[in-house]
Design a protein around this motif. Structure first.
Motif, PDB file in Angstrom:
ATOM      1  N   PHE A 234       8.658  18.733  -0.578  1.00  0.00           N
ATOM      2  CA  PHE A 234       9.315  17.602  -1.246  1.00  0.00           C
ATOM      3  C   PHE A 234       9.000  16.285  -0.543  1.00  0.00           C
ATOM      4  O   PHE A 234       8.570  15.319  -1.176  1.00  0.00           O
ATOM      5  CB  PHE A 234      10.829  17.828  -1.285  1.00  0.00           C
ATOM      6  N   MET A 235       9.202  16.259   0.767  1.00  0.00           N
ATOM      7  CA  MET A 235       9.073  15.005   1.505  1.00  0.00           C
ATOM      8  C   MET A 235       7.620  14.516   1.570  1.00  0.00           C
ATOM      9  O   MET A 235       7.325  13.353   1.304  1.00  0.00           O
ATOM     10  CB  MET A 235       9.627  15.149   2.916  1.00  0.00           C
ATOM     11  N   LEU A 236       6.699  15.407   1.942  1.00  0.00           N
ATOM     12  CA  LEU A 236       5.315  14.980   2.110  1.00  0.00           C
ATOM     13  C   LEU A 236       4.660  14.666   0.770  1.00  0.00           C
ATOM     14  O   LEU A 236       3.815  13.766   0.683  1.00  0.00           O
ATOM     15  CB  LEU A 236       4.515  16.043   2.862  1.00  0.00           C
ATOM     16  N   THR A 237       5.028  15.420  -0.292  1.00  0.00           N
ATOM     17  CA  THR A 237       4.496  15.101  -1.615  1.00  0.00           C
ATOM     18  C   THR A 237       4.912  13.703  -2.030  1.00  0.00           C
ATOM     19  O   THR A 237       4.111  12.921  -2.546  1.00  0.00           O
ATOM     20  CB  THR A 237       4.978  16.116  -2.656  1.00  0.00           C
ATOM     21  N   SER A 238       6.172  13.376  -1.804  1.00  0.00           N
ATOM     22  CA  SER A 238       6.661  12.039  -2.136  1.00  0.00           C
ATOM     23  C   SER A 238       5.917  10.970  -1.343  1.00  0.00           C
ATOM     24  O   SER A 238       5.473   9.950  -1.893  1.00  0.00           O
ATOM     25  CB  SER A 238       8.166  11.946  -1.850  1.00  0.00           C
ATOM     26  N   LEU A 239       5.770  11.205  -0.052  1.00  0.00           N
ATOM     27  CA  LEU A 239       5.099  10.230   0.815  1.00  0.00           C
ATOM     28  C   LEU A 239       3.657  10.007   0.387  1.00  0.00           C
ATOM     29  O   LEU A 239       3.181   8.869   0.326  1.00  0.00           O
ATOM     30  CB  LEU A 239       5.155  10.717   2.264  1.00  0.00           C
ATOM     31  N   LEU A 240       2.951  11.093   0.053  1.00  0.00           N
ATOM     32  CA  LEU A 240       1.545  10.990  -0.305  1.00  0.00           C
ATOM     33  C   LEU A 240       1.356  10.468  -1.724  1.00  0.00           C
ATOM     34  O   LEU A 240       0.422   9.697  -1.985  1.00  0.00           O
ATOM     35  CB  LEU A 240       0.865  12.353  -0.150  1.00  0.00           C
ATOM     36  N   PHE A 241       2.226  10.872  -2.636  1.00  0.00           N
ATOM     37  CA  PHE A 241       2.071  10.429  -4.030  1.00  0.00           C
ATOM     38  C   PHE A 241       2.266   8.921  -4.149  1.00  0.00           C
ATOM     39  O   PHE A 241       1.594   8.264  -4.937  1.00  0.00           O
ATOM     40  CB  PHE A 241       3.082  11.158  -4.924  1.00  0.00           C
ATOM     41  N   HIS A 242       3.181   8.386  -3.359  1.00  0.00           N
ATOM     42  CA  HIS A 242       3.476   6.954  -3.425  1.00  0.00           C
ATOM     43  C   HIS A 242       2.851   6.187  -2.255  1.00  0.00           C
ATOM     44  O   HIS A 242       3.344   5.113  -1.877  1.00  0.00           O
ATOM     45  CB  HIS A 242       4.986   6.725  -3.447  1.00  0.00           C
ATOM     46  N   GLN A 243       1.773   6.723  -1.699  1.00  0.00           N
ATOM     47  CA  GLN A 243       1.168   6.083  -0.532  1.00  0.00           C
ATOM     48  C   GLN A 243       0.606   4.698  -0.875  1.00  0.00           C
ATOM     49  O   GLN A 243       0.686   3.773  -0.046  1.00  0.00           O
ATOM     50  CB  GLN A 243       0.093   6.984   0.074  1.00  0.00           C
ATOM     51  N   LEU A 244       0.046   4.527  -2.065  1.00  0.00           N
ATOM     52  CA  LEU A 244      -0.462   3.213  -2.443  1.00  0.00           C
ATOM     53  C   LEU A 244       0.672   2.204  -2.562  1.00  0.00           C
ATOM     54  O   LEU A 244       0.547   1.041  -2.150  1.00  0.00           O
ATOM     55  CB  LEU A 244      -1.227   3.303  -3.768  1.00  0.00           C
ATOM     56  N   HIS A 245       1.808   2.664  -3.116  1.00  0.00           N
ATOM     57  CA  HIS A 245       2.980   1.793  -3.209  1.00  0.00           C
ATOM     58  C   HIS A 245       3.515   1.439  -1.823  1.00  0.00           C
ATOM     59  O   HIS A 245       3.882   0.283  -1.562  1.00  0.00           O
ATOM     60  CB  HIS A 245       4.069   2.495  -4.031  1.00  0.00           C
ATOM     61  N   LEU A 246       3.554   2.436  -0.927  1.00  0.00           N
ATOM     62  CA  LEU A 246       4.035   2.190   0.430  1.00  0.00           C
ATOM     63  C   LEU A 246       3.154   1.175   1.141  1.00  0.00           C
ATOM     64  O   LEU A 246       3.657   0.277   1.837  1.00  0.00           O
ATOM     65  CB  LEU A 246       4.080   3.503   1.216  1.00  0.00           C
ATOM     66  N   MET A 247       1.844   1.293   0.966  1.00  0.00           N
ATOM     67  CA  MET A 247       0.923   0.328   1.575  1.00  0.00           C
ATOM     68  C   MET A 247       1.182  -1.075   1.056  1.00  0.00           C
ATOM     69  O   MET A 247       1.115  -2.055   1.807  1.00  0.00           O
ATOM     70  CB  MET A 247      -0.527   0.736   1.284  1.00  0.00           C
ATOM     71  N   ASP A 248       1.485  -1.171  -0.228  1.00  0.00           N
ATOM     72  CA  ASP A 248       1.752  -2.473  -0.823  1.00  0.00           C
ATOM     73  C   ASP A 248       3.053  -3.078  -0.288  1.00  0.00           C
ATOM     74  O   ASP A 248       3.102  -4.263   0.061  1.00  0.00           O
ATOM     75  CB  ASP A 248       1.819  -2.331  -2.346  1.00  0.00           C
ATOM     76  N   VAL A 249       4.086  -2.254  -0.203  1.00  0.00           N
ATOM     77  CA  VAL A 249       5.383  -2.717   0.289  1.00  0.00           C
ATOM     78  C   VAL A 249       5.299  -3.157   1.747  1.00  0.00           C
ATOM     79  O   VAL A 249       5.877  -4.172   2.149  1.00  0.00           O
ATOM     80  CB  VAL A 249       6.450  -1.609   0.126  1.00  0.00           C
ATOM     81  N   LYS A 250       4.571  -2.380   2.534  1.00  0.00           N
ATOM     82  CA  LYS A 250       4.469  -2.669   3.964  1.00  0.00           C
ATOM     83  C   LYS A 250       3.341  -3.642   4.298  1.00  0.00           C
ATOM     84  O   LYS A 250       3.183  -4.030   5.464  1.00  0.00           O
ATOM     85  CB  LYS A 250       4.225  -1.354   4.726  1.00  0.00           C
ATOM     86  N   HIS A 251       2.530  -3.998   3.282  1.00  0.00           N
ATOM     87  CA  HIS A 251       1.377  -4.900   3.485  1.00  0.00           C
ATOM     88  C   HIS A 251       0.375  -4.296   4.468  1.00  0.00           C
ATOM     89  O   HIS A 251      -0.144  -4.980   5.360  1.00  0.00           O
ATOM     90  CB  HIS A 251       1.852  -6.278   3.976  1.00  0.00           C
TER      91      HIS A 251
END
Length: 412
Positions: A234-251
């Protein structure tokens, strides 16, 4: 170790290639096409998460029955069917023209990639080895690490040069022209298990009790166990699926971020090999309370820190948990429930794991669209994972009792 690798090279390599090939159906590989797919079909994060979740859930339901094929045919037959199915799934992904086609492409990739490739590899390895099961599974699991170390960077390069459709055509070609012939040769004959694990009484004529699926479903310990076992999925799938979004949020820079996956893979390799030896020495279920802690710390750290420097510690910590998870997931079920009906047991457990990976992008995607920040979600995921570790510690007496259950074997 080297003698073990030499003697068992054929079967260890076959298992390794199966787990490596599962990369084409893993979230970290599929999600690299998300931006193109969202733009092409006008989907937002929740929309593509919904399609992915529905497809993954459908694949999990199909896997419940289709996964039992490993109990009914030879390993080679199961492996070739799975490899051809994954090749067809990659071609379908390359030809997607509408959202409904995307659903079936996701379904096929998840079923034959993440699902059946892992099902065949881990079920076969769990049966082939007993006394050195932990070591064998840890080596076979290195295919997961090799995949995540190599395929994202290669995929990004191919997409930048030719586009995402050509990426999936290339993946199909690799499966048909490389994976199928190699697996056909390596699995030309089935391995006969040799060596048994020690028993409390060397003179006792007995074997590990093998559970049927219905018996497992009636066990309260099994359902409590899932509270911890499902965390990485659950956790790693979420982290990896939204990795592009996370990169955008964190710049964060995407190229620098992608480069850190090599660190993740190296740590995953080292921790998987370490875990194999620990399993053979202490048993898989005794490692459950500790292996989730690094991932929990990573999730909490990323939720609180915006600086790019946190990415490297995150990759190290989730690499530790991922390495342990691959080995534990392969050894835990035969250790607890025996090898005889391992195919149907693994089909059940893996379908549940796949189901968790289906729910994850759906829930987190819609929460993002509702304005609940992904970093805040990661904080709650980390806190839950720590609580699950404590629960796994409390469950140890019940798991130990199940692991030592034996049944008499008629004298011959």
């Amino acid at each position: 170790m080297f003698n073990f690798l030499r003697v068992e090279a054929r079967w260890l390599l076959a298992g390794f290639l199966l787990t490596l090939a599962s990369s084409f159906g893993q979230t970290y590989f599929i999600s690299l096409s998300n931006t193109d797919l969202m733009e092409r079909f006008g989907l937002n994060h929740g929309g593509i998460g919904l399609v992915y979740a529905l497809a993954t859930t459908a694949s999990a339901i199909i896997l419940l029955e289709f996964g039992r094929i490993v109990d009914r045919v030879t390993t080679r037959t199961a492996a070739i069917i799975t490899a051809c199915g994954l090749a067809a799934a990659c071609l379908l992904m390359a030809m997607v023209q509408a959202v409904w086609m995307l659903f079936f492409a996701f379904l096929a990739l998840r079923l034959f990639g993440q699902g059946m490739m892992s099902q065949v590899a881990m079920t076969a390895t769990g049966r082939w080895f007993e006394a050195r099961r932990g070591r064998a599974i840890s080596i076979v699991s290195l295919g997961y690490a090799a995949g995540i170390a190599s395929t994202p960077a290669l995929a990004v390069t191919v997409m930048a040069m030719f586009g995402y459709r050509q990426l999936w055509i290339l993946a199909a070609a690799v499966m048909l022209l490389v994976a199928v012939p190699v697996l056909f040769v390596l699995l030309s004959h089935e391995r006969v298990p040799s060596g048994v694990a020690s028993t409390p009484d060397a003179d006792m004529q007995s074997e590990k009790r093998s559970w049927r699926r219905a018996q497992v479903l009636r066990s309260p310990a099994f359902w409590i166990l899932l509270a911890g076992v499902l965390c990485p999925s659950f956790m790693l799938t979420s982290l990896l699926f939204h990795q592009l979004h996370l990169m955008d949020v964190k710049h964060w820079d995407s190229a620098n971020y992608a480069a850190t996956f090599s660190v993740f893979a190296l740590v995953q390799v080292a921790s998987s090999l370490l875990c194999g030896g620990l399993i053979d020495r202490f048993s898989a279920h005794r490692l459950l309370p500790v292996y989730l802690v690094p991932m929990a710390l990573a999730l909490i750290g990323v939720s609180q820190v915006d600086g790019f420097w946190i990415v490297l510690p995150m990759m190290i910590l989730i690499g530790i948990t991922a390495g342990f998870d691959g080995a534990i997931a392969g050894a835990l079920w035969p250790e607890l429930f025996g090898p005889k009906f391992l195919g149907e047991i693994r089909a059940l457990t893996f379908a549940i794991v796949v189901g968790a990976s289906a729910v994850s992008p759906l829930v987190t995607g819609y929460l993002i669209d509702l304005g609940i920040g992904f970093p805040l979600q990661l904080l709650f995921m980390g806190a839950y994972t720590l609580a699950a570790s404590a629960l796994m510690l409390a469950l140890q007496p019940q798991l130990s009792a199940i692991a030592i259950e034996r049944v008499p074997v008629p004298h011959t």
